[in-house]
Design a protein around this motif. Structure first.
Motif, PDB file in Angstrom:
ATOM      1  N   GLN A 114       0.832  -1.197   0.000  1.00 23.15           N
ATOM      2  CA  GLN A 114       0.000   0.000   0.000  1.00 23.15           C
ATOM      3  C   GLN A 114       0.870   1.252   0.000  1.00 23.15           C
ATOM      4  OE1 GLN A 114      -2.615   0.242   3.373  1.00 23.15           O
ATOM      5  NE2 GLN A 114      -4.153   1.357   2.228  1.00 23.15           N
ATOM      6  N   SER A 116       3.986   1.458  -1.089  1.00 27.60           N
ATOM      7  CA  SER A 116       4.649   1.501  -2.390  1.00 27.60           C
ATOM      8  C   SER A 116       3.721   2.065  -3.461  1.00 27.60           C
ATOM      9  CB  SER A 116       5.124   0.104  -2.774  1.00 27.60           C
ATOM     10  OG  SER A 116       5.637   0.097  -4.068  1.00 27.60           O
ATOM     11  N   THR A 117       2.480   1.647  -3.446  1.00 29.06           N
ATOM     12  CA  THR A 117       1.508   2.128  -4.423  1.00 29.06           C
ATOM     13  C   THR A 117       1.261   3.624  -4.255  1.00 29.06           C
ATOM     14  OG1 THR A 117       0.446  -0.039  -4.405  1.00 29.06           O
ATOM     15  CG2 THR A 117      -0.833   1.788  -5.297  1.00 29.06           C
ATOM     16  N   THR A 118       1.146   4.077  -3.018  1.00 28.36           N
ATOM     17  CA  THR A 118       0.946   5.499  -2.749  1.00 28.36           C
ATOM     18  C   THR A 118       2.136   6.317  -3.231  1.00 28.36           C
ATOM     19  OG1 THR A 118      -0.390   4.940  -0.820  1.00 28.36           O
ATOM     20  CG2 THR A 118       0.450   7.188  -0.933  1.00 28.36           C
ATOM     21  N   LEU A 119       3.340   5.849  -2.945  1.00 27.23           N
ATOM     22  CA  LEU A 119       4.539   6.555  -3.395  1.00 27.23           C
ATOM     23  C   LEU A 119       4.625   6.592  -4.919  1.00 27.23           C
ATOM     24  CD1 LEU A 119       7.213   5.327  -0.827  1.00 27.23           C
ATOM     25  CD2 LEU A 119       6.206   7.607  -1.006  1.00 27.23           C
ATOM     26  N   ASP A 120       4.302   5.487  -5.573  1.00 26.65           N
ATOM     27  CA  ASP A 120       4.294   5.465  -7.034  1.00 26.65           C
ATOM     28  C   ASP A 120       3.314   6.489  -7.590  1.00 26.65           C
ATOM     29  OD1 ASP A 120       6.196   3.483  -7.161  1.00 26.65           O
ATOM     30  OD2 ASP A 120       4.755   1.857  -7.518  1.00 26.65           O
ATOM     31  N   PHE A 121       2.150   6.580  -6.980  1.00 27.58           N
ATOM     32  CA  PHE A 121       1.139   7.538  -7.421  1.00 27.58           C
ATOM     33  C   PHE A 121       1.635   8.967  -7.249  1.00 27.58           C
ATOM     34  CE2 PHE A 121      -2.568  10.224  -6.405  1.00 27.58           C
ATOM     35  CZ  PHE A 121      -3.222  10.147  -7.622  1.00 27.58           C
ATOM     36  N   PHE A 123       4.761  10.066  -7.007  1.00 25.17           N
ATOM     37  CA  PHE A 123       5.862  10.346  -7.919  1.00 25.17           C
ATOM     38  C   PHE A 123       5.374  10.525  -9.354  1.00 25.17           C
ATOM     39  CE2 PHE A 123       8.823   8.361  -4.702  1.00 25.17           C
ATOM     40  CZ  PHE A 123       9.401   9.581  -4.358  1.00 25.17           C
ATOM     41  N   SER A 124       4.337   9.800  -9.735  1.00 29.10           N
ATOM     42  CA  SER A 124       3.806   9.970 -11.088  1.00 29.10           C
ATOM     43  C   SER A 124       3.172  11.347 -11.242  1.00 29.10           C
ATOM     44  CB  SER A 124       2.811   8.871 -11.433  1.00 29.10           C
ATOM     45  OG  SER A 124       1.619   9.022 -10.689  1.00 29.10           O
ATOM     46  N   GLU A 125       2.532  11.866 -10.184  1.00 25.94           N
ATOM     47  CA  GLU A 125       1.975  13.219 -10.234  1.00 25.94           C
ATOM     48  C   GLU A 125       3.077  14.254 -10.365  1.00 25.94           C
ATOM     49  OE1 GLU A 125      -0.516  13.833  -6.849  1.00 25.94           O
ATOM     50  OE2 GLU A 125      -2.213  12.820  -7.764  1.00 25.94           O
TER      51      GLU A 125
END
Length: 185
Positions: A114, A116-121, A123-125
């Motif tokens: 969870q 990792s997914t939040t950080l990926d989101f 960073f994509s922003e």
């Protein structure tokens, strides 16, 4: 060098189980060939199955990272010998311990996934914002803090045209509470 055959891994596995040699046992379990795993597990006796299950539980308790190597072996062991494992009362406690260990590992994994997914989101922003900035090309705003000495030197430079000498000393009205009065010498 050819990988070890299923028969040789099975012999090494049984020897390591009987001698309680954890290092040799781990060496056997690093083999990831499905055919070798399947044949080696199928040739184990019920007593060897329980010993191997105990080894798995101990390894997962002490070194969770080894679980990656042990998982195919554990899955095959449980799939092929579940009826003999369940029929022995001593193995029920091992199964309970194994369940609790796996549950603890997966619950940790869930929160890490969870995060990792939040950080990926996020960073994509940030990456999307940077790409948008390149298209618009807005110049950055730079704030410069001026010193009072700098302001005085600028006002001295403006006074050189002679107007200030003609007007005399003028005090700025904004410095006083009553803006209607302008004081001069």
């Amino acid at each position: 060098m050819a990988p070890p055959s299923a028969d040789s891994v099975n012999i090494l596995l049984k020897q390591a189980l009987h001698a309680d040699d954890n290092a040799s046992l781990l060496n056997c379990l690093y083999n990831r060939d499905e055919k070798v795993i399947l044949k080696s597990i199928s040739l184990l006796t019920p007593a060897d199955v329980v010993k191997l299950l105990k080894f798995f539980v101990l390894q997962i308790q002490s070194r969770g990272a080894v679980l990656v190597c042990l998982l195919p072996w554990l899955q095959t062991l449980l799939g092929q010998h579940m009826s003999s494992i369940v029929s022995q009362e001593s193995s029920l406690q091992l199964l309970n311990s194994l369940y609790q260990l796996i549950e603890a590992r997966t619950s940790t994994f869930k929160s890490a996934l969870q995060l990792s997914t939040t950080l990926d989101f996020l960073f994509s922003e940030i990456a999307d914002d940077e790409e948008g900035d390149e298209e618009e090309a807005i110049p950055p705003i730079i704030y410069e803090d001026k010193d009072t000495d700098d302001e005085e030197s600028e006002s001295d430079a403006m006074d050189t045209d002679g107007e200030a000498e003609e007007l005399g000393d003028v005090t700025d009205a904004s410095e006083h509470s009553d803006a209607s009065e302008i004081m001069s010498d």
